[in-house]
Write an enzyme that holds these catalytic residues in place. Structure first.
Site, PDB file in Angstrom:
ATOM      1  N   ASN A   1       0.861  -1.177   0.000  1.00  0.00           N
ATOM      2  CA  ASN A   1       0.000   0.000   0.000  1.00  0.00           C
ATOM      3  C   ASN A   1       0.907   1.239   0.000  1.00  0.00           C
ATOM      4  O   ASN A   1       2.136   1.114  -0.030  1.00  0.00           O
ATOM      5  CB  ASN A   1      -0.971  -0.024   1.191  1.00  0.00           C
ATOM      6  CG  ASN A   1      -0.264  -0.067   2.537  1.00  0.00           C
ATOM      7  OD1 ASN A   1       0.851   0.443   2.706  1.00  0.00           O
ATOM      8  ND2 ASN A   1      -0.902  -0.684   3.528  1.00  0.00           N
ATOM      9  N   ARG A   2       0.308   2.412   0.016  1.00  0.00           N
ATOM     10  CA  ARG A   2       1.114   3.637  -0.087  1.00  0.00           C
ATOM     11  C   ARG A   2       2.159   3.728   1.028  1.00  0.00           C
ATOM     12  O   ARG A   2       3.342   3.975   0.770  1.00  0.00           O
ATOM     13  CB  ARG A   2       0.195   4.866  -0.047  1.00  0.00           C
ATOM     14  CG  ARG A   2       0.970   6.182  -0.190  1.00  0.00           C
ATOM     15  CD  ARG A   2       0.099   7.407   0.017  1.00  0.00           C
ATOM     16  NE  ARG A   2       0.918   8.602  -0.131  1.00  0.00           N
ATOM     17  CZ  ARG A   2       0.905   9.397  -1.197  1.00  0.00           C
ATOM     18  NH1 ARG A   2       0.100   9.142  -2.203  1.00  0.00           N
ATOM     19  NH2 ARG A   2       1.699  10.461  -1.255  1.00  0.00           N
ATOM     20  N   LYS A   3       1.719   3.516   2.264  1.00  0.00           N
ATOM     21  CA  LYS A   3       2.622   3.616   3.413  1.00  0.00           C
ATOM     22  C   LYS A   3       3.774   2.620   3.271  1.00  0.00           C
ATOM     23  O   LYS A   3       4.943   2.963   3.488  1.00  0.00           O
ATOM     24  CB  LYS A   3       1.840   3.365   4.702  1.00  0.00           C
ATOM     25  CG  LYS A   3       2.661   3.439   5.984  1.00  0.00           C
ATOM     26  CD  LYS A   3       1.747   3.300   7.196  1.00  0.00           C
ATOM     27  CE  LYS A   3       2.527   3.377   8.509  1.00  0.00           C
ATOM     28  NZ  LYS A   3       3.357   2.196   8.753  1.00  0.00           N
ATOM     29  N   GLU A   4       3.451   1.377   2.901  1.00  0.00           N
ATOM     30  CA  GLU A   4       4.480   0.342   2.753  1.00  0.00           C
ATOM     31  C   GLU A   4       5.438   0.665   1.615  1.00  0.00           C
ATOM     32  O   GLU A   4       6.637   0.404   1.708  1.00  0.00           O
ATOM     33  CB  GLU A   4       3.802  -1.016   2.512  1.00  0.00           C
ATOM     34  CG  GLU A   4       3.065  -1.546   3.737  1.00  0.00           C
ATOM     35  CD  GLU A   4       2.107  -2.671   3.411  1.00  0.00           C
ATOM     36  OE1 GLU A   4       1.689  -3.380   4.351  1.00  0.00           O
ATOM     37  OE2 GLU A   4       1.767  -2.853   2.223  1.00  0.00           O
TER      38      GLU A   4
ATOM     39  N   ASP B   1      -5.555  -8.446   0.727  1.00  0.00           N
ATOM     40  CA  ASP B   1      -5.577  -9.874   0.416  1.00  0.00           C
ATOM     41  C   ASP B   1      -6.384 -10.129  -0.851  1.00  0.00           C
ATOM     42  O   ASP B   1      -6.015 -10.939  -1.706  1.00  0.00           O
ATOM     43  CB  ASP B   1      -6.199 -10.666   1.569  1.00  0.00           C
ATOM     44  CG  ASP B   1      -5.427 -10.534   2.879  1.00  0.00           C
ATOM     45  OD1 ASP B   1      -4.224 -10.206   2.812  1.00  0.00           O
ATOM     46  OD2 ASP B   1      -6.019 -10.769   3.937  1.00  0.00           O
TER      47      ASP B   1
END
Length: 337
Positions: free
Chosen positions: A210-213, A287
């Site tokens: 995701n964006r944060k990751e 997922d």
């Protein structure tokens, strides 16, 4: 620029081909426990809500939820991982069997408990989550058992998904062996990363942060926001760095309400806006994305077709409460509408 779409006929074709695929999911399998209730008062003992219990439910979680999303779309699916020798493991295996997920390679270990996440939900809102788990890495003997099991199955597998939730099953030793096996048998390999778990992620077919990751993996600070992700300077920089340093065949960055960004080396990134109508619960949406995207690729879809399909699937599951899946008829209906 007009967004490309998928015709209902093409979606039907991909879903039909998906029923003939075999996908292995390997990683941190969990049991999701939901306690449902209502809040009508605040406790006199402390400033916290009192939840009046109504019911409870159990679902496969983590890598097991990825597997559940695959079988919901009628793909043959096997789950590889490690659970404890406890009641939760038996409960998880019963659920997996009911949902036609192969779990003979879900290995029991007396050295660790089965990971259980208990979510208390009141009025469609999560009040608190309780985690029972260990984050210690599995030992070399258990790693060898998992790899031997994958070796004996890899010749009839179309794709492998590694679900790393930081609970210890996905170690560097395991990942290197999985990469080597998939490379030598020309099997697609997707990976859902957890940046807090420092692993060498080079040589993968697909990475889905995701964006944060994505920013954490790129070791960059997220200081810009733009409603148009293609005009988001820092996001583009993070995507470029991940493509150049990790060199995946594809990078798919999920962006919540902004949809997702599909990136390939040597090509302009492609932004797919969200199709979600209502957002009740984002639990497990990642997922659904990695399961649907990987299954579509295994079924012969192009990367853009796979991204559009997984974007629709995510738009459906976030409109449901709890970790959820998408049925083929729901996915088809979302394109018809």
């Amino acid at each position: 620029m007009k967004q490309p779409g998928l015709s209902s006929a093409r979606v039907r074709q991909i879903l039909a081909a998906a029923r003939k695929t075999h996908v292995v999911v390997i990683g941190d399998a969990m049991l999701d426990h939901f306690i449902w209730g209502n809040v009508a008062r605040i406790s006199p003992e402390a400033p916290v809500p009192v939840v009046d219990f109504e019911r409870e439910s159990f679902m496969p979680g983590g890598a097991a939820n990825v597997a559940r999303n695959l079988t919901a779309l009628d793909a043959r699916t096997d789950l590889f991982g490690v659970v404890g020798q406890d009641v939760s493991a038996e409960q998880l295996k019963r659920l997996l069997t009911q949902q036609h997920i192969g779990c003979k390679n879900l290995l029991a270990s007396e050295a660790r408990p089965t990971s259980v996440k208990t979510r208390i939900v009141a009025h469609k809102q999560q009040v608190v989550r309780i985690d029972r788990e260990t984050r210690d890495g599995i030992d070399a003997a258990v790693t060898r058992r998992l790899i031997r099991a994958l070796e004996s199955n890899i010749s009839n597998v179309n794709a492998v998904i590694v679900g790393d939730y930081g609970k210890g099953v996905v170690t560097q030793a395991l990942l290197e062996e999985v990469k080597s096996l998939c490379r030598s048998h020309a099997v697609w390999l997707s990976f859902d990363p957890k940046p807090v778990h420092d692993l060498n992620l080079t040589g993968l077919s697909l990475i889905t942060p995701n964006r944060k990751e994505a920013f954490e993996l790129a070791k960059l600070s997220d200081e810009t926001r733009n409603q148009n992700p293609l005009a988001d300077t820092n996001l583009m920089r993070a995507a470029d760095r991940l493509l150049n340093e990790l060199r995946p065949a594809l990078l798919l960055i999920t962006l919540g309400e902004l949809g997702m960004l599909l990136c390939q080396r040597g090509q302009k990134p492609y932004h797919i806006p969200t199709v979600a109508q209502e957002v009740f619960d984002v639990s497990g949406a990642g997922d659904t994305v990695i399961a649907t995207f990987t299954l579509a690729i295994a079924a012969g879809a192009s990367p853009l077709e796979a991204a559009i399909l997984s974007n629709h699937a995510a738009g459906i599951v976030v409109g449901k409460i709890g970790t959820a899946t998408v049925a083929p008829k729901e996915l088809l209906a979302s394109f018809s509408s």
